[in-house]
Design a protein around this motif. Structure first.
Motif, PDB file in Angstrom:
ATOM      1  N   ILE A 247       0.594  -1.367   0.012  1.00 17.42           N
ATOM      2  CA  ILE A 247      -0.098   0.087   0.005  1.00 17.42           C
ATOM      3  C   ILE A 247       0.991   1.239  -0.144  1.00 17.42           C
ATOM      4  O   ILE A 247       0.550   2.168  -0.648  1.00 17.42           O
ATOM      5  N   GLY A 248       1.974   1.297   0.652  1.00 21.39           N
ATOM      6  CA  GLY A 248       2.783   2.364   0.911  1.00 21.39           C
ATOM      7  C   GLY A 248       3.562   2.765  -0.343  1.00 21.39           C
ATOM      8  O   GLY A 248       3.778   3.792  -0.728  1.00 21.39           O
ATOM      9  N   GLN A 249       3.861   1.543  -1.376  1.00 22.09           N
ATOM     10  CA  GLN A 249       4.669   1.650  -2.312  1.00 22.09           C
ATOM     11  C   GLN A 249       3.950   2.184  -3.394  1.00 22.09           C
ATOM     12  O   GLN A 249       4.021   3.218  -4.360  1.00 22.09           O
ATOM     13  N   ARG A 250       2.619   1.520  -3.334  1.00 22.53           N
ATOM     14  CA  ARG A 250       1.735   2.202  -4.633  1.00 22.53           C
ATOM     15  C   ARG A 250       1.415   3.442  -4.248  1.00 22.53           C
ATOM     16  O   ARG A 250       1.178   4.333  -5.252  1.00 22.53           O
ATOM     17  N   SER A 251       1.099   4.127  -3.080  1.00 23.00           N
ATOM     18  CA  SER A 251       0.674   5.412  -2.984  1.00 23.00           C
ATOM     19  C   SER A 251       1.868   6.235  -3.225  1.00 23.00           C
ATOM     20  O   SER A 251       1.668   7.475  -3.700  1.00 23.00           O
ATOM     21  N   LEU A 252       3.248   5.823  -2.793  1.00 25.96           N
ATOM     22  CA  LEU A 252       4.517   6.555  -3.543  1.00 25.96           C
ATOM     23  C   LEU A 252       4.381   6.678  -4.778  1.00 25.96           C
ATOM     24  O   LEU A 252       4.788   7.890  -5.363  1.00 25.96           O
ATOM     25  N   VAL A 253       4.226   5.695  -5.698  1.00 23.23           N
ATOM     26  CA  VAL A 253       4.219   5.687  -6.959  1.00 23.23           C
ATOM     27  C   VAL A 253       3.107   6.677  -7.598  1.00 23.23           C
ATOM     28  O   VAL A 253       3.401   7.438  -8.428  1.00 23.23           O
TER      29      VAL A 253
END
Length: 59
Positions: free
Chosen positions: A6-12
């Motif tokens: 979830i964190g990676q997706r939100s950063l992208v």
């Protein structure tokens, strides 16, 4: 979906949004020739490689 994904997706998504804002600021600068918009676009687009580097180093 775990917390890291979830964190990676939100950063992208945030990087994509940052790029769109930089392009919009450049478009507004070329339309109005306001130097403050150029500075905003410049610093927005300059931070993108740093953000991508930080994202790639977290994997």
């Amino acid at each position: 979906m775990n917390q890291k994904n979830i964190g990676q997706r939100s950063l992208v998504i945030g990087c994509i949004w940052l790029f769109a804002m930089g392009v919009a600021a450049l478009t507004a600068y070329f339309s109005t020739r306001l130097e403050a918009l150029f500075v905003d676009a410049y610093f927005t687009l300059i931070t993108l490689p740093l953000v991508f580097y930080l994202l790639s180093s977290q994997k």
